[in-house]
Design a protein around this motif. Sequence first.
Motif, mmCIF file in Angstrom:
data_model
loop_
_atom_site.group_PDB
_atom_site.id
_atom_site.type_symbol
_atom_site.label_atom_id
_atom_site.label_comp_id
_atom_site.label_asym_id
_atom_site.label_seq_id
_atom_site.Cartn_x
_atom_site.Cartn_y
_atom_site.Cartn_z
ATOM 1 N N ASP A 170 -37.474 0.312 1.639
ATOM 2 C CA ASP A 170 -36.912 0.626 2.957
ATOM 3 C C ASP A 170 -37.824 0.105 4.074
ATOM 4 O O ASP A 170 -37.349 -0.502 5.036
ATOM 5 C CB ASP A 170 -36.707 2.137 3.091
ATOM 6 N N ALA A 171 -39.120 0.342 3.940
ATOM 7 C CA ALA A 171 -40.068 -0.106 4.972
ATOM 8 C C ALA A 171 -40.069 -1.622 5.107
ATOM 9 O O ALA A 171 -40.280 -2.162 6.200
ATOM 10 C CB ALA A 171 -41.475 0.396 4.648
ATOM 11 N N LEU A 172 -39.812 -2.324 4.007
ATOM 12 C CA LEU A 172 -39.817 -3.796 4.013
ATOM 13 C C LEU A 172 -38.427 -4.382 4.278
ATOM 14 O O LEU A 172 -38.284 -5.606 4.363
ATOM 15 C CB LEU A 172 -40.363 -4.306 2.680
ATOM 16 N N GLY A 173 -37.409 -3.523 4.373
ATOM 17 C CA GLY A 173 -36.045 -4.006 4.606
ATOM 18 C C GLY A 173 -35.450 -4.704 3.398
ATOM 19 O O GLY A 173 -34.643 -5.622 3.547
ATOM 20 N N ILE A 174 -35.836 -4.266 2.198
ATOM 21 C CA ILE A 174 -35.339 -4.852 0.962
ATOM 22 C C ILE A 174 -34.333 -3.874 0.346
ATOM 23 O O ILE A 174 -34.658 -2.709 0.126
ATOM 24 C CB ILE A 174 -36.486 -5.112 -0.041
ATOM 25 N N ALA A 175 -33.144 -4.369 0.047
ATOM 26 C CA ALA A 175 -32.129 -3.524 -0.587
ATOM 27 C C ALA A 175 -32.558 -3.155 -1.997
ATOM 28 O O ALA A 175 -33.156 -3.968 -2.696
ATOM 29 C CB ALA A 175 -30.787 -4.248 -0.625
#
Length: 176
Positions: A170-175
């Motif tokens: 979530d912090a890295l914007g990865i699904a």
Amino acid sequence: MDRPGDQATSNVAKQDVLTAFSRNRPPRWRDSALSNAGHTSPKMTTTGAAKETARILIVDDEPAIREVLRQALMAEGFEVEMARNGTEAVKHVREGAFDLVLTDLIMPGKDGIQTILELRAVDPRIQIIAMSGGIVSGGGDFLPLARQLGARTVLSKPFEYRVFMDSVRDALGIAA
């Protein structure tokens, strides 16, 4: 920030994190993470599913916790560096770009709160996840303060593997 007499409680909290992680992580690296905790890191084959190689810095004064988290992140395909305290963390961030910093809050010397403030001054865009077993060790609950000061996510130790990895993604914007 440890108080006299907190060492035994700290050891219990550390074991709780390792045990919780052991029960909830994928079997492909379960045994090596526990057997290598606190030792120099072995070369691991990265077989994870990270969509891009994110650079992550782990900041924790407990070598076994750093190692377990390092192996979990490497298994997911992330590039990982480690720091033993807040002073080292700030130095690492000044010397190179990181996408995410995972920091313990209760550490000797520069604690996690001071570390978050300095990291924000060095790189306001850096993502931060704060972790603490402070309630367990008697150090107080610093997690809400960490969130107010800029931590994207806060995790109370012990936490489960799935919760940890979901927070990182979530912090890295990865699904997921």
